[in-house]
Scaffold this active site. Structure first.
Site, PDB file in Angstrom:
ATOM      1  N   THR A 204      -6.494   0.751   1.903  1.00  0.00           N
ATOM      2  CA  THR A 204      -6.977   0.225   3.184  1.00  0.00           C
ATOM      3  C   THR A 204      -7.379   1.374   4.102  1.00  0.00           C
ATOM      4  OG1 THR A 204      -4.639   0.051   3.816  1.00  0.00           O
ATOM      5  CG2 THR A 204      -5.765  -1.994   3.216  1.00  0.00           C
TER       6      THR A 204
ATOM      7  N   LYS B 175      -2.367   9.567   3.069  1.00  0.00           N
ATOM      8  CA  LYS B 175      -1.765   8.426   2.372  1.00  0.00           C
ATOM      9  C   LYS B 175      -0.457   8.900   1.774  1.00  0.00           C
ATOM     10  CE  LYS B 175      -5.610   8.361  -0.205  1.00  0.00           C
ATOM     11  NZ  LYS B 175      -6.071   6.993  -0.150  1.00  0.00           N
ATOM     12  N   ARG B 176       0.338   7.979   1.220  1.00  0.00           N
ATOM     13  CA  ARG B 176       1.539   8.397   0.515  1.00  0.00           C
ATOM     14  C   ARG B 176       1.184   9.413  -0.569  1.00  0.00           C
ATOM     15  NH1 ARG B 176       6.692   5.938   1.870  1.00  0.00           N
ATOM     16  NH2 ARG B 176       7.439   6.785  -0.107  1.00  0.00           N
TER      17      ARG B 176
ATOM     18  N   LYS C 200     -10.559   1.984   6.854  1.00  0.00           N
ATOM     19  CA  LYS C 200     -10.431   2.513   8.218  1.00  0.00           C
ATOM     20  C   LYS C 200     -11.352   3.704   8.418  1.00  0.00           C
ATOM     21  CE  LYS C 200      -5.726   0.909   7.977  1.00  0.00           C
ATOM     22  NZ  LYS C 200      -4.364   1.235   7.498  1.00  0.00           N
TER      23      LYS C 200
HETATM   24  C1  26W Z   1      10.134  -1.712  -5.660  1.00  0.00           C
HETATM   25  C2  26W Z   1       9.523  -0.578  -4.997  1.00  0.00           C
HETATM   26  C3  26W Z   1       8.145  -0.837  -4.514  1.00  0.00           C
HETATM   27  C4  26W Z   1       7.857  -0.663  -3.191  1.00  0.00           C
HETATM   28  C5  26W Z   1       6.591  -0.891  -2.727  1.00  0.00           C
HETATM   29  C6  26W Z   1       7.153  -1.234  -5.378  1.00  0.00           C
HETATM   30  C7  26W Z   1       5.897  -1.465  -4.918  1.00  0.00           C
HETATM   31  C8  26W Z   1       5.604  -1.298  -3.586  1.00  0.00           C
HETATM   32  C9  26W Z   1       4.215  -1.605  -3.049  1.00  0.00           C
HETATM   33  C10 26W Z   1       3.537  -2.592  -3.938  1.00  0.00           C
HETATM   34  C11 26W Z   1       3.408  -0.401  -2.823  1.00  0.00           C
HETATM   35  C12 26W Z   1       2.181  -0.612  -1.977  1.00  0.00           C
HETATM   36  O1  26W Z   1       2.228  -0.414  -0.782  1.00  0.00           O
HETATM   37  N1  26W Z   1       1.029  -0.949  -2.586  1.00  0.00           N
HETATM   38  C13 26W Z   1      -0.246  -0.841  -1.890  1.00  0.00           C
HETATM   39  O2  26W Z   1      -0.578  -2.069  -1.268  1.00  0.00           O
HETATM   40  C14 26W Z   1      -1.740  -1.924  -0.478  1.00  0.00           C
HETATM   41  C15 26W Z   1      -1.967  -3.226   0.247  1.00  0.00           C
HETATM   42  O3  26W Z   1      -2.389  -4.212  -0.632  1.00  0.00           O
HETATM   43  C16 26W Z   1      -2.929  -1.508  -1.323  1.00  0.00           C
HETATM   44  O4  26W Z   1      -4.028  -1.283  -0.488  1.00  0.00           O
HETATM   45  C17 26W Z   1      -2.603  -0.244  -2.108  1.00  0.00           C
HETATM   46  O5  26W Z   1      -3.667   0.059  -2.998  1.00  0.00           O
HETATM   47  C18 26W Z   1      -1.313  -0.414  -2.857  1.00  0.00           C
HETATM   48  O6  26W Z   1      -0.931   0.795  -3.500  1.00  0.00           O
END
Ligand code: 26W
Length: 822
Positions: free
Chosen positions: A668, A560-561, A672
Site C-alpha cells: 500500500t 516498509k518492514r 501512497k
Molecule cells: C502470525 C504472524 C503474522 C502477522 C502478520 C502473519 C502475517 C501477518 C500479516 C499478514 C502481514 C501483513 O501485514 N501483510 C501485508 O498486508 C498488506 C495489506 O493487505 C499488504 O499490502 C502487504 O502486501 C502484506 O504483506
C-alpha cells in the site's frame, strides 16, 4: 514526536470569527478545568490535550446521532475484526475531516500557540506492525467517510509496536508507551464487560427439558473491558466506532493471600490476565507460535462476538437473521477462532441447532488473506487448543468432519482430503487457521489481482475446488484524506487550485491532470511542491541522524518492514555497485542521489536485523567518502512509523517496490508514493501490476522476473553462483561486502550473509540484480531530463485515483457485505 509535520493546512474551511473565538474559549476551558493547567505555563503537551478535548466535543453529538440513526433505521453494519489498527496520530485527522483545521489553527494562534507544534505532541497509536494494520486504519476512515455503519474491533494494547533505536548501526527495541501521557480520544465503557473463558473441561449435561447440551466448565475467566474511539468520516459524514478490548482480572487481588503476606503472589492472577492486552506481537509474517498469542486472538474474537450478539438481541428476537444485519470481516486468520466461537455461542449459549448455527456463521463471516508466505500461515498445535479452548477444539473437529464428508461426496481422494483438512497431520497435529477461516466464510478475498489469482492457483486451490469458488479479489486502497490532503497540503493546494476543490470529494477528478502533464508551468509548480517537501525532510534527516543531504538530489525511497522478500538487500547491493562505479570513475556524469531507508525488523528476525546493520555500515562508508563529493548519500531513518511516513512520502522522487514477484500480497506504500507523484521502480508483484496498468509503462520502471518466472526458476533449481559469475558488477558489490569494505573493524561481519546468498538465494536477489541495476540507470537518465521526469510524475498522480480505499470499501460493501453506503 516534536517535529511539526507539515505547513499550512487545507483552507477548505473558511472559519468565521465567532467560530474561532468559540473554539479558543473551549480550548482554554479544557486546559484549565480538565488538564488543570494555566495558559501562561502550559506545555505543548498540555495544549495538545486541551485541543484534542475541544475537538472531541465537536464529535460526540454527531457520534450519538450517527448511532441513533443507524439503529432507528436498522441498517446492516460491518464489524471489522482485526488484531491490528495502525492508526498514527488522530488530531489532524479529526480536525481535517471535521473541517476545523483552520478554526483550530487560528484559535491556537490567538493563544500564542502553533497548531503544527501541538499536533506533533501526539503519540502515534502504533497498534499494528505494518501493511495489514495500516489497511485496517484506512478502511475504518473510509467506511466512516462513505457512510458504511461499522465497528472496528481489536485489542487495546498498552504497548504498541516497539520504538526502534539505531545504535552502532544495530536495531534496538525499546517499549513504546503511547498511553503514558493519557489518550484524549478514548472513552472507557465500564458497563461493557464480557467474560472470556479459558481452559477447564467440557461435559455433556442433560437440561431440564431433557435435551443434552455441552457445557464448558472453564478453568479461568478474564474480563474484557471496552474502550471506544470515534472514527470521524470526511466532512463529519458519519462517526463510527473503534472498540478495543482491554483485559482485566475478574478477581484482581486475592485478599486472603495478600493478608497472609504474599503480596506478589496475591497479584499473580491479575498479571496473567492482564498480560493479554499488554503488548502487540512485533512479529510480521512469521508464526508467533506462542500461547499468549492464541489467548489474545481468542480474547478479542470472543469479546467482539459477544458484543455483536448483545447488540443484535437488543433489537431482534433471535439470532437467525444475524447475517442480514451484520457482516463480520476477518482481517487475516488472527480472529479466525471466531468461527468456532460463534458456533459455540449460537449453539451452547443460545440453543441453536448445528445446521442453523452453521448457516448463520458462514453467512456472517468473510475472510481476507494478506499473505501466502508459508511461514506466515497460522497453525496451532492441537494439544494447546485442547488445553486452552477444549470446547472449540470439539467444534473444529465437527466442522472438519462435515467439511471432509462434503469433499468426499464430491469425489475427493486421500491426497485432496488431507490437503483440505482443518487439521494438518504432517508435523505434529495442528489446526490450520486459514482453512478454518475459509470454510467458515461465504467469501474469501485476496488484496490484489495477482495475489487473489495466486490464492486460487496455489495455497487455496484445493479448498476452493472443494468448497465451490468463493475467492474474490478486492485490491487494497489508501485513504487520500490522510495520505494526500493531510500529508501533502502543499501539493493538494496546487491540485485543488488547478482542477478544483471538488477533488477533495471525488478523487477521480485527478484524471483532469492528464493534459497538465504537458504544461511546463504546471510541471514546474508540481516540482516546486516536491522541492519544498524535500527541504523539510532534509531538516528531519539532519536532526535525526546528523546527515546533511542535498534537497536537489533524487530522493530514492524504500520504506516498509524489513523482510528478506521485500529485498532491501537488493537495494543495498545495488547501492554498493553504484558506489564502486562512482569510485572507479569519479569524474563521470553521476546524478546526485539520496538513498533513503526506513523500517523495523521483527526483534527475533536475525537476517533482517543484519540487513539493517549492513545498510547503516554501507551508509557510514559512503557518506564519508570524499571522492564522491556528496553525489551519493545513504540515510537509514530510525523508528519508521505512520508519522515519519507522512513526512517522507511527499518528499520521495523514486518509490522502491522491489519484492520477489509473487510474494508481496499487495503493498500500500506503493500507492501512497505514486499518489504523491513518485515514480515507481518495481517488480510485477502485488498491486504494482495494477499501478503499472494505470500509469502506463512509460511512467514506471518495471524490471525483473515475473511471478511465473520466479516459480519456474525455483522449480528448475536456481544457482546464484552462476548469476554472480555472469555479472561483474554484482560480483564486485558482493566481494566488497564480504571482504569487509563496510565493516573494516570486523571484516567477516557480512561474510556469512553473502555466502548464504550464494548458497541459497531464496528471494532471487542475484537473479534480478542486473535487470534492477539497468533500470536504476534508466531512472538516472530520466531524472537528468526534468521535462520527462515531471511529466511522468504528474501522470502518476493523475492515474491512481482508483487506489482510494473508498473504492475498495465500495467493492467490499457491494460484493461481500451487502451493505449500502450512504
Ligand atoms: C502470525 C504472524 C503474522 C502477522 C502478520 C502473519 C502475517 C501477518 C500479516 C499478514 C502481514 C501483513 O501485514 N501483510 C501485508 O498486508 C498488506 C495489506 O493487505 C499488504 O499490502 C502487504 O502486501 C502484506 O504483506
Amino acid at each position: 514526536m516534536n517535529d511539526s509535520p507539515s505547513p499550512a493546512s487545507l483552507r477548505i474551511d473558511a472559519p468565521d470569527a465567532a467560530a474561532i473565538e468559540e473554539f479558543r474559549e473551549s480550548i482554554l476551558a479544557k486546559l484549565v478545568y480538565q488538564v488543570g493547567g494555566r495558559p501562561e505555563r502550559a506545555s505543548p503537551r498540555d495544549w495538545f490535550i486541551a485541543t484534542a478535548l475541544a475537538a472531541r466535543d465537536h464529535i460526540v453529538d454527531d457520534w450519538r446521532r450517527t448511532n441513533d440513526q443507524t439503529r432507528a433505521e436498522d441498517r446492516k453494519g460491518v464489524c471489522y475484526l482485526s488484531m491490528e489498527f495502525l492508526i498514527g496520530r488522530l488530531l489532524t485527522d479529526a480536525l481535517g475531516n471535521l473541517g476545523l483545521t483552520e478554526t483550530a489553527r487560528q484559535a491556537l494562534a490567538g493563544l500564542g500557540v502553533d497548531l503544527d507544534a501541538v499536533a506533533g505532541q501526539e503519540a502515534d497509536a502504533a497498534l499494528g506492525n505494518g501493511g495489514l494494520g495500516r489497511l485496517a486504519a484506512c478502511f475504518m476512515e473510509s467506511m466512516a467517510s462513505i457512510g458504511v455503519p461499522a465497528y472496528g474491533y481489536g485489542i487495546r494494547y498498552e504497548n504498541g509496536l516497539f520504538r526502534q533505536i539505531i545504535a552502532g548501526g544495530l536495531q534496538h527495541e525499546v517499549p513504546e508507551d503511547w498511553l503514558a501521557l493519557g489518550n484524549p480520544w478514548e472513552f472507557e465503557r465500564s458497563s461493557l464487560v464480557y467474560e472470556i473463558r479459558f481452559g477447564g473441561h467440557v461435559r455433556s449435561e442433560v437440561s431440564v427439558d431433557g435435551s443434552t447440551r455441552m457445557v464448558w466448565h472453564a478453568g479461568e475467566i478474564v474480563n474484557a473491558l471496552a474502550y471506544d474511539t470515534p472514527v470521524v468520516g470526511w466532512r463529519g459524514k458519519r462517526i463510527n466506532t473503534l472498540r478495543l478490548w482491554s483485559a482485566r482480572a475478574t478477581d484482581p487481588l486475592h485478599l486472603s493471600e495478600f493478608n497472609r503476606g504474599d503480596h506478589v503472589g496475591a497479584q499473580a492472577a491479575r498479571m496473567r490476565a492482564e498480560a493479554i492486552s499488554r503488548v502487540l506481537y512485533p512479529g510480521d509474517e512469521t508464526e508467533a507460535g506462542q500461547e499468549l498469542r492464541l489467548r489474545q486472538e481468542y480474547f478479542f474474537a470472543s469479546a467482539s462476538l459477544q458484543d455483536i450478539i448483545r447488540r443484535h438481541l437488543s433489537r431482534h428476537a433471535g439470532l437467525g437473521n444475524l447475517a442480514d444485519r451484520v457482516a463480520v470481516q476477518l482481517n487475516d486468520t488472527h480472529p479466525a477462532i471466531g468461527v468456532a466461537e460463534l458456533m459455540r455461542l449460537l449453539m451452547d449459549v443460545h440453543g441453536m441447532d448445528w445446521d442453523a448455527a452453521w448457516a448463520v456463521t458462514q453467512a456472517t463471516f468473510s475472510y481476507t488473506n494478506h499473505t501466502l508466505l508459508p511461514e506466515a500461515l497460522e497453525t496451532w498445535p492441537v494439544p494447546m487448543m485442547e488445553r486452552l479452548l477444549p470446547r472449540h477444539m470439539q467444534i473444529i473437529y465437527l466442522i472438519n468432519a462435515r467439511h471432509l464428508d462434503t469433499a468426499r461426496a464430491r469425489g475427493a481422494g486421500d491426497a485432496l482430503l488431507s490437503s483440505v483438512s482443518l487439521i494438518d497431520e504432517r508435523h505434529g497435529r495442528r489446526v490450520r487457521m486459514g482453512h478454518l477461516a475459509f470454510v467458515g466464510s461465504h467469501r474469501i478475498n485476496g488484496v490484489s489481482a495477482l495475489h487473489s489469482q495466486l490464492m486460487r492457483d496455489t495455497v487455496f486451490a484445493d479448498l476452493n475446488q472443494v468448497c465451490g469458488d468463493r475467492i474474490t479479489n478486492k485490491t487494497n486502497g489508501i485513504t487520500f484524506r490522510r495520505w494526500l490532503h493531510r500529508a501533502n497540503p502543499g501539493l493538494t493546494h496546487l491540485l485543488t487550485d488547478t482542477i478544483g476543490p471538488e477533488l477533495l470529494d471525488d478523487p477521480e477528478r485527478l484524471e483532469h491532470l492528464v493534459p497538465l502533464a504537458e504544461d511546463a508551468g504546471f510541471r514546474q509548480r508540481f516540482a516546486a511542491q516536491r522541492r519544498a517537501a524535500k527541504e523539510r525532510l532534509t531538516g528531519v534527516i539532519a536532526t535525526r541522524i546528523g546527515l546533511k543531504v542535498d534537497p536537489d538530489a533524487l530522493f530514492d525511497v524504500q520504506i516498509k518492514r524489513i523482510h528478506e522478500y521485500k529485498r532491501q538487500l537488493l537495494n543495498v547491493v545495488q547501492t554498493v555497485a553504484l558506489y564502486n562505479a562512482m569510485r572507479a570513475r569519479p569524474t563521470g556524469h553521476w546524478i546526485p542521489r539520496v538513498k533513503i531507508f526506513a523500517g523495523k525488523a521483527a526483534p527475533s528476525y536475525h537476517q533482517a536485523k543484519l540487513i539493517i546493520r549492513l545498510t547503516n555500515d554501507v551508509a557510514a562508508t559512503i557518506n564519508e567518502d570524499p571522492t564522491l563529493r556528496g553525489t551519493l548519500k545513504v540515510a537509514f531513518l530510525p523508528n519508521y512509523n505512520v508519522s515519519l511516513a507522512e513526512m517522507i512520502i511527499p518528499a520521495a522522487d523514486l518509490s522502491e517496490q522491489i519484492s520477489t514477484a509473487g510474494l508481496e500480497a499487495s503493498g500500500t506504500g506503493n500507492m501512497k508514493l505514486a499518489l504523491n507523484g513518485a515514480l515507481t521502480i518495481g517488480t510485477l508483484d502485488g498491486a504494482n501490476v495494477e499501478i503499472d496498468e494505470r500509469v502506463g509503462r512509460d511512467n514506471i520502471f518495471i524490471f525483473g522476473l515475473t511471478a511465473a518466472e520466479v516459480a519456474e526458476r525455483k522449480r528448475a533449481g536456481f544457482d546464484a553462483r552462476l548469476a554472480v559469475a555472469a555479472s561483474p558488477e554484482l560480483r564486485g558489490a558482493l566481494d566488497a561486502i564480504a571482504s569487509g569494505v563496510f565493516s573494516p573493524g570486523e571484516p567477516d561481519r557480512y561474510r556469512g550473509l553473502v555466502e548464504s546468498l550464494l548458497h541459497d538465494d531464496r528471494y532471487l536477489v542475484t537473479a534480478d540484480f542486473d535487470a534492477y541495476h539497468a533500470r536504476q540507470r534508466d531512472v538516472a537518465t530520466c531524472w537528468s531530463k526534468p521535462e520527462s521526469w515531471w511529466r511522468s510524475a504528474v501522470l502518476n498522480t493523475a492515474h491512481v485515483s482508483w487506489f482510494s480505499s473508498d473504492r475498495t470499501i465500495r467493492d467490499y460493501a457491494e460484493d461481500i457485505w451487502k451493505v449500502t453506503p450512504r
